[in-house]
Design a protein around this motif. Structure first.
Motif, PDB file in Angstrom:
ATOM      1  N   PRO A   8      14.477 -58.017 -10.050  1.00  0.00           N
ATOM      2  CA  PRO A   8      13.453 -57.042  -9.707  1.00  0.00           C
ATOM      3  C   PRO A   8      12.300 -57.704  -8.936  1.00  0.00           C
ATOM      4  CG  PRO A   8      13.127 -57.752 -11.966  1.00  0.00           C
ATOM      5  CD  PRO A   8      14.334 -58.490 -11.454  1.00  0.00           C
ATOM      6  N   GLY A   9      11.306 -56.937  -8.624  1.00  0.00           N
ATOM      7  CA  GLY A   9      10.100 -57.470  -7.980  1.00  0.00           C
ATOM      8  C   GLY A   9      10.054 -57.178  -6.503  1.00  0.00           C
ATOM      9  N   TYR A  10      11.191 -57.416  -5.809  1.00  0.00           N
ATOM     10  CA  TYR A  10      11.274 -57.137  -4.360  1.00  0.00           C
ATOM     11  C   TYR A  10      10.143 -57.816  -3.568  1.00  0.00           C
ATOM     12  CZ  TYR A  10      14.414 -53.546  -6.133  1.00  0.00           C
ATOM     13  OH  TYR A  10      15.423 -52.893  -6.780  1.00  0.00           O
ATOM     14  N   TYR A  11       9.838 -59.058  -3.914  1.00  0.00           N
ATOM     15  CA  TYR A  11       8.721 -59.743  -3.227  1.00  0.00           C
ATOM     16  C   TYR A  11       9.009 -59.958  -1.748  1.00  0.00           C
ATOM     17  CZ  TYR A  11       6.286 -60.057  -7.557  1.00  0.00           C
ATOM     18  OH  TYR A  11       5.615 -59.693  -8.691  1.00  0.00           O
ATOM     19  N   PHE A  12      10.313 -60.028  -1.408  1.00  0.00           N
ATOM     20  CA  PHE A  12      10.636 -60.241   0.015  1.00  0.00           C
ATOM     21  C   PHE A  12      10.201 -59.056   0.873  1.00  0.00           C
ATOM     22  CE2 PHE A  12      14.288 -57.385   0.309  1.00  0.00           C
ATOM     23  CZ  PHE A  12      14.625 -57.222  -1.024  1.00  0.00           C
ATOM     24  N   LEU A  13       9.995 -57.889   0.249  1.00  0.00           N
ATOM     25  CA  LEU A  13       9.536 -56.727   1.020  1.00  0.00           C
ATOM     26  C   LEU A  13       8.022 -56.733   1.218  1.00  0.00           C
ATOM     27  CD1 LEU A  13      11.615 -53.824  -0.585  1.00  0.00           C
ATOM     28  CD2 LEU A  13      11.994 -54.963   1.615  1.00  0.00           C
ATOM     29  N   LYS A  14       7.333 -57.539   0.431  1.00  0.00           N
ATOM     30  CA  LYS A  14       5.874 -57.411   0.453  1.00  0.00           C
ATOM     31  C   LYS A  14       5.151 -58.746   0.626  1.00  0.00           C
ATOM     32  CE  LYS A  14       5.749 -57.009  -4.620  1.00  0.00           C
ATOM     33  NZ  LYS A  14       5.386 -56.191  -5.746  1.00  0.00           N
ATOM     34  N   MET A  15       5.867 -59.751   1.122  1.00  0.00           N
ATOM     35  CA  MET A  15       5.186 -61.026   1.318  1.00  0.00           C
ATOM     36  C   MET A  15       5.901 -61.863   2.381  1.00  0.00           C
ATOM     37  SD  MET A  15       3.774 -63.337  -1.779  1.00  0.00           S
ATOM     38  CE  MET A  15       5.299 -64.136  -2.210  1.00  0.00           C
ATOM     39  N   TYR A  16       5.144 -62.504   3.229  1.00  0.00           N
ATOM     40  CA  TYR A  16       5.705 -63.441   4.201  1.00  0.00           C
ATOM     41  C   TYR A  16       4.883 -64.730   4.142  1.00  0.00           C
ATOM     42  CZ  TYR A  16       1.843 -61.998   7.263  1.00  0.00           C
ATOM     43  OH  TYR A  16       0.606 -61.734   7.782  1.00  0.00           O
ATOM     44  N   GLN A  17       5.184 -65.688   5.024  1.00  0.00           N
ATOM     45  CA  GLN A  17       4.458 -66.964   4.946  1.00  0.00           C
ATOM     46  C   GLN A  17       3.875 -67.349   6.303  1.00  0.00           C
ATOM     47  OE1 GLN A  17       5.836 -69.905   2.069  1.00  0.00           O
ATOM     48  NE2 GLN A  17       7.815 -68.880   2.076  1.00  0.00           N
ATOM     49  N   ASP A  48       1.340 -70.911   3.508  1.00  0.00           N
ATOM     50  CA  ASP A  48       0.694 -69.981   2.583  1.00  0.00           C
ATOM     51  C   ASP A  48       1.454 -68.666   2.540  1.00  0.00           C
ATOM     52  OD1 ASP A  48      -1.801 -71.505   1.956  1.00  0.00           O
ATOM     53  OD2 ASP A  48      -1.998 -71.390   4.128  1.00  0.00           O
ATOM     54  N   CYS A  49       1.524 -68.070   1.357  1.00  0.00           N
ATOM     55  CA  CYS A  49       2.141 -66.746   1.205  1.00  0.00           C
ATOM     56  C   CYS A  49       1.087 -65.670   1.466  1.00  0.00           C
ATOM     57  CB  CYS A  49       2.682 -66.575  -0.210  1.00  0.00           C
ATOM     58  SG  CYS A  49       4.107 -67.595  -0.565  1.00  0.00           S
ATOM     59  N   ILE A  50       1.447 -64.699   2.280  1.00  0.00           N
ATOM     60  CA  ILE A  50       0.498 -63.656   2.670  1.00  0.00           C
ATOM     61  C   ILE A  50       0.965 -62.313   2.094  1.00  0.00           C
ATOM     62  CG2 ILE A  50      -0.679 -62.541   4.616  1.00  0.00           C
ATOM     63  CD1 ILE A  50      -1.099 -65.608   4.537  1.00  0.00           C
ATOM     64  N   THR A  51       0.096 -61.664   1.359  1.00  0.00           N
ATOM     65  CA  THR A  51       0.441 -60.359   0.775  1.00  0.00           C
ATOM     66  C   THR A  51       0.028 -59.248   1.736  1.00  0.00           C
ATOM     67  OG1 THR A  51      -1.685 -60.115  -0.337  1.00  0.00           O
ATOM     68  CG2 THR A  51       0.046 -61.284  -1.536  1.00  0.00           C
ATOM     69  N   LEU A  52       0.510 -58.054   1.465  1.00  0.00           N
ATOM     70  CA  LEU A  52       0.262 -56.956   2.410  1.00  0.00           C
ATOM     71  C   LEU A  52      -1.197 -56.510   2.418  1.00  0.00           C
ATOM     72  CD1 LEU A  52       3.486 -54.814   1.873  1.00  0.00           C
ATOM     73  CD2 LEU A  52       3.070 -56.653   3.521  1.00  0.00           C
ATOM     74  N   ASP A  53      -1.859 -56.589   1.269  1.00  0.00           N
ATOM     75  CA  ASP A  53      -3.261 -56.154   1.238  1.00  0.00           C
ATOM     76  C   ASP A  53      -4.224 -57.342   1.120  1.00  0.00           C
ATOM     77  OD1 ASP A  53      -2.826 -56.963  -1.338  1.00  0.00           O
ATOM     78  OD2 ASP A  53      -3.153 -55.002  -2.259  1.00  0.00           O
ATOM     79  N   HIS A  54      -3.690 -58.549   1.258  1.00  0.00           N
ATOM     80  CA  HIS A  54      -4.488 -59.786   1.257  1.00  0.00           C
ATOM     81  C   HIS A  54      -5.132 -60.092  -0.093  1.00  0.00           C
ATOM     82  CE1 HIS A  54      -3.840 -60.384   5.534  1.00  0.00           C
ATOM     83  NE2 HIS A  54      -4.022 -59.088   5.658  1.00  0.00           N
ATOM     84  N   ILE A  55      -4.577 -59.545  -1.145  1.00  0.00           N
ATOM     85  CA  ILE A  55      -5.002 -59.907  -2.507  1.00  0.00           C
ATOM     86  C   ILE A  55      -3.800 -60.576  -3.170  1.00  0.00           C
ATOM     87  CG2 ILE A  55      -5.825 -59.007  -4.737  1.00  0.00           C
ATOM     88  CD1 ILE A  55      -6.878 -56.561  -3.216  1.00  0.00           C
TER      89      ILE A  55
END
Ligand code: FES
Length: 446
Positions: free
Chosen positions: A226-235, A311-318
């Motif tokens: 679960p989590g699907y982090y690949f959909l919501k984070m890049y580097q 660095d890992c970058i999230t979609l909303d920068h939090i």
């Protein structure tokens, strides 16, 4: 990767996992976030073990510029406008508390890690209006902020905002001291994590770890579901030069313009960083650009070292800090720190310790990986979807070198001699050995 941090500290090596083990909490990843989380969990009475795939501190903790600051680019105005003033205040307070906690811990444990209080400064050579707005937003979020046109830098600026009482340190000296109190197994990669009825089962080449709770503090969490982090984070990758004979700065600096640079002193060296890009997007030689700019600013300087960090970058920068997903009640995660791994690691350690110990935290919702800030995430979501789609499509075709994570086409980065994936940022050396996840395999393994 040789940086000024790992050239000046040798952390003693640890053994790999000796066999099956049962603990309260298993922390995957021995960077700053993992080590601090394990430390506070141990202090709270949890029997905790850290499992590190390589050596502790060998990842991004070695490549950081180690600024301990709540000044994260133009974040407070953006947070106010996208998720609200209350959340901007919470973000500021979490980060300010993290700075104070570093100071407290370093004093309490007498850790000699070159900790130094200083100001953090954002500057622009082209625009002062956005800095004035950011300064106002930071003040409203509870941070002392001063706008001025003065800096120590060897060029004039249109504006600068200073946050006093921030800090910097030597990350590996700090890590070494804190890790000496913990149970750590190195060269112990976790291959899979499975949920059983009463425990989590972490499999490694040397045996299984059975734990009630598990923390993914391994930079980019590797499970797809679960989590699907690949959909919501890049580097993103960025580059640093260490210069001698340049300038000794009292404070730390970050430029907000396109190709704005980062500066901080470390003893008699000056660290100059910048020219970041999405990992896997080919760019013109960033080290050469940094060298040229540094030579222009400091003609007598000499380059004593260079390195890059990711660095890992999230979609909303939090950052994503908290429960891993709704389907895995005993999994926790600390990731997506952008470029702000020092304060984010300390926030992670406290927030995750609270959650695992059954306490509530005022920061839980703000950092929850399960949040949906549609307005704050829209732009990054579209860009990430587009880049991932492009990477996947161009990976189709027998002659292309494909990433073992999800099959995107790899791109050669000549500055680093690495194959890099534009989708989620996995990296491989020229022989195909894995350097950074989320991929878990070498390129040419069967
Ligand atoms: Fe996900 Fe390469 S890192 S496809």
């Amino acid at each position: 990767m040789k940086t000024i941090w790992n050239e000046s500290v040798v952390i003693p090596a640890r053994n790999h996992l000796p066999g099956n083990l049962t603990v309260d909490t298993a922390v995957i990843g021995g960077g700053l976030a993992g080590i601090l989380t394990a430390y506070y969990l141990s202090q709270a009475g949890k029997q905790t073990v850290v499992l590190e795939a390589d050596r502790i501190g060998s990842g991004q903790t070695s490549g950081t510029t180690a600024k301990i600051t709540s000044q994260h680019g133009l974040i407070y105005e953006r947070l106010q406008n996208t998720i609200g003033k209350k959340e901007a205040r919470l973000y500021a307070s979490a980060n300010q508390k993290a700075i104070l906690e570093y100071e407290r811990l370093i004093r309490a444990r007498s850790i000699f890690c070159d900790f130094k209080k200083c100001s953090a400064c954002l500057y622009s050579v082209s625009d002062s209006a956005c800095l004035q707005r950011e300064s106002k937003a930071a003040m409203e979020a509870g941070i002392l902020s001063q706008f001025s046109k003065e800096t120590e830098l060897p060029f004039s600026v249109k504006g600068a905002i200073h946050f006093p009482n921030q800090a910097q340190f030597h990350p590996l000296k700090f890590l070494e001291a804190v890790s000496s109190l913990l149970t750590i197994y190195e060269k112990t990669p976790v291959r899979t994590v499975k949920q059983d009825k009463h425990q989590q089962i972490l499999s490694t080449p040397y045996g299984n770890v059975f734990a009630k709770d598990v923390v993914f503090a391994c930079h980019y969490p590797f499970p797809l579901i679960p989590g699907y982090y690949f959909l919501k984070m890049y580097q993103k990758r960025s580059y640093v030069l260490a210069l001698s004979n340049a300038q000794t700065l009292k404070d730390m600096y970050l430029g907000i313009d396109k190709n704005g640079l980062s500066f901080r002193s470390a003893k008699d060296l000056l660290l100059v960083g910048g020219y970041g890009h999405r990992t896997g997007k080919s760019v013109q030689n960033p080290y050469q650009a940094l060298r040229r700019t540094s030579h222009f600013l400091y003609p007598s300087s000499k380059i004593q070292g260079h390195w890059s960090a990711q660095d890992c970058i999230t979609l909303d920068h939090i950052p994503y800090i908290g429960r891993f997903s709704s389907q895995s009640p005993h999994w926790y995660v600390a990731t997506g720190f952008q470029k702000w791994g020092m304060t984010s690691s300390m926030i992670s350690a406290h927030l995750l310790t609270d959650l695992i110990c059954g306490h509530s935290s005022v920061y839980e919702n703000l950092f929850s990986p399960m949040r949906h800030h549609v307005r704050a995430s829209a732009m990054e979501f579209l860009t990430h979807a587009m880049e991932s789609g492009k990477g996947l499509l161009s990976g189709i075709g027998p002659q292309n070198l494909r990433c073992p994570h999800l099959g995107c086409k790899l791109v050669w980065n000549p500055s680093e001699n690495t194959w890099e994936c534009p989708c989620h940022g996995s990296r491989f050396d020229c022989q195909g050995h894995l350097k950074n996840g989320p991929a878990q395999k070498n390129l040419f393994s069967s």
